[in-house]
Design an enzyme around this catalytic site. Structure first.
Site, PDB file in Angstrom:
ATOM      1  N   LYS A   1      37.819  14.145  32.259  1.00 55.05           N
ATOM      2  CA  LYS A   1      37.581  14.759  30.956  1.00 55.05           C
ATOM      3  C   LYS A   1      36.097  14.799  30.620  1.00 55.05           C
ATOM      4  CE  LYS A   1      42.147  13.802  29.086  1.00 55.05           C
ATOM      5  NZ  LYS A   1      42.976  13.059  28.106  1.00 55.05           N
TER       6      LYS A   1
ATOM      7  N   SER B   1      46.698  13.163  23.835  1.00 57.50           N
ATOM      8  CA  SER B   1      45.316  12.678  23.866  1.00 57.50           C
ATOM      9  C   SER B   1      44.329  13.503  23.043  1.00 57.50           C
ATOM     10  CB  SER B   1      44.817  12.601  25.316  1.00 57.50           C
ATOM     11  OG  SER B   1      44.793  13.885  25.911  1.00 57.50           O
TER      12      SER B   1
END
Length: 349
Positions: free
Chosen positions: A287, A242
């Site tokens: 996140k 990611s």
């Protein structure tokens, strides 16, 4: 003993029993929480996150940060009921079924190994995407990652074989190789030229029928690159794909004059393909929290994660919708110049 005293004693006993059960009984869930944030143009433990040798680089400033998710639980180290309950009550934490992180019949070690491999692949793809965006030539090499048992290629190819050509057509990418195989009827011979141990050799195999009747030979293809200079990425224990987009931006920032962010703090996430397409990731809410806690004020968000992200944006963090690396670069230009009205915003649609 009075009825009131008896009731209190029983209630106390039940509370104690539930407490013991809650701390002893493992549950098949995993707790996801904001993980470390690393500046791709900065350092980790005194070493640059991105090191480039063999090519001129330029000083920069600000932050182009990757964000991560930490997890607790999993096979062999399941969390207890109280830990899960605390997670469900904390809006910055997600509690998810164990199988969403650890597929059935896999161990924590296998998942860690896969995450490490995905991180390595994402670094190569990020370098390829950055050089493609900067129009710096490099060579892509299609390789044999493995073969499928029971299909013609099994036993004829070796892992790591470089596919030079198929029926005389150069194997420049996966689609070219696949298209050359699909031109044949089932049972027809396909001629491959591969490089093995530095020497070219010819391998001929027939096609077989896939489940839908498509002709196949049973090769699982990988890709490696030959870059004109060395790019080394150091992120410690971080795994998974990611961070690809943020690696690409960090590489580009070092290879071009001036600071891409203008000294501002930008974080983000998203997978990257060699041609610069940005893909969705998991743990977007955690996140974003980690990004804001680290001081970021802008967050590059994969378009496919926008709807999910909008419901949990921390105060002071502005989401920027991105679909491609080129779009991310344009967004960074807008951040650098203060042209915030030009920034593509996430929407629920």
């Amino acid at each position: 003993m009075s009825r009131r005293a008896l009731t209190l004693m029983v209630a106390g006993f039940l509370t104690l029993a539930l407490g013991v059960v809650g701390t002893l009984v493992p549950v098949p869930y995993v707790v996801l929480s904001p993980g470390p944030t690393e500046n791709t143009i900065g350092q980790v433990k005194g070493k640059p996150v991105i090191s480039i040798t063999g090519r001129e680089t330029y000083p920069t400033e600000g932050e182009i940060s990757l964000v991560t998710v930490a997890y607790q639980g999993g096979p062999g180290s399941r969390i207890d009921l109280f830990t899960a309950l605390r997670g469900w009550l904390d809006p910055t934490i997600a509690v998810v079924p164990e199988e969403t992180i650890f597929p059935p019949a896999t161990t924590a070690e296998q998942v860690e190994e896969q995450n490490t491999q995905e991180m390595t692949n994402s670094q190569d793809d990020a370098t390829a995407a950055a050089l493609t965006e900067l129009k710096i030539p490099f060579t892509s090499i299609i390789t044999v990652a493995g073969t499928e048992k029971g299909l013609p290629a099994h036993g004829k190819f070796t892992q790591g074989d470089e596919i030079v050509s198929v029926d005389g057509v150069p194997g420049k990418d996966r689609e070219t190789v696949s298209a050359a195989v699909r031109k044949h009827k089932v049972g027809e011979q396909v001629t491959f030229v591969v490089k093995r141990g530095g020497k070219e050799m010819t391998v001929t195999v027939p096609t077989a029928a896939a489940g839908d009747g498509t002709p196949i030979v049973g090769i699982n293809m990988g890709i490696t690159y030959r870059f004109p200079f060395s790019v080394n990425i150091n992120v410690g224990d971080v795994g998974g794909p990611s961070a690809g987009m943020m690696f690409s931006l960090g590489i580009m920032d070092k290879l071009t004059p001036g600071a891409m962010t203008g000294g501002k703090s930008v974080a983000g996430t998203g997978t990257i393909t060699p041609d610069g397409r940005v893909g969705p990731i998991g743990g977007i809410q955690q996140k974003m929290v980690g990004a804001r806690e680290s001081g970021a004020t802008f967050f590059l968000t994969p378009a496919q994660n926008c709807a999910e992200a909008l419901g949990a944006v921390p105060d002071g963090l502005r989401l920027i919708k991105v679909e491609t690396l080129h779009g991310a670069v344009q967004a960074m230009d807008a951040v650098r110049t203060g042209s915030e009205a030009a920034l593509p915003a996430c929407s629920a649609g």
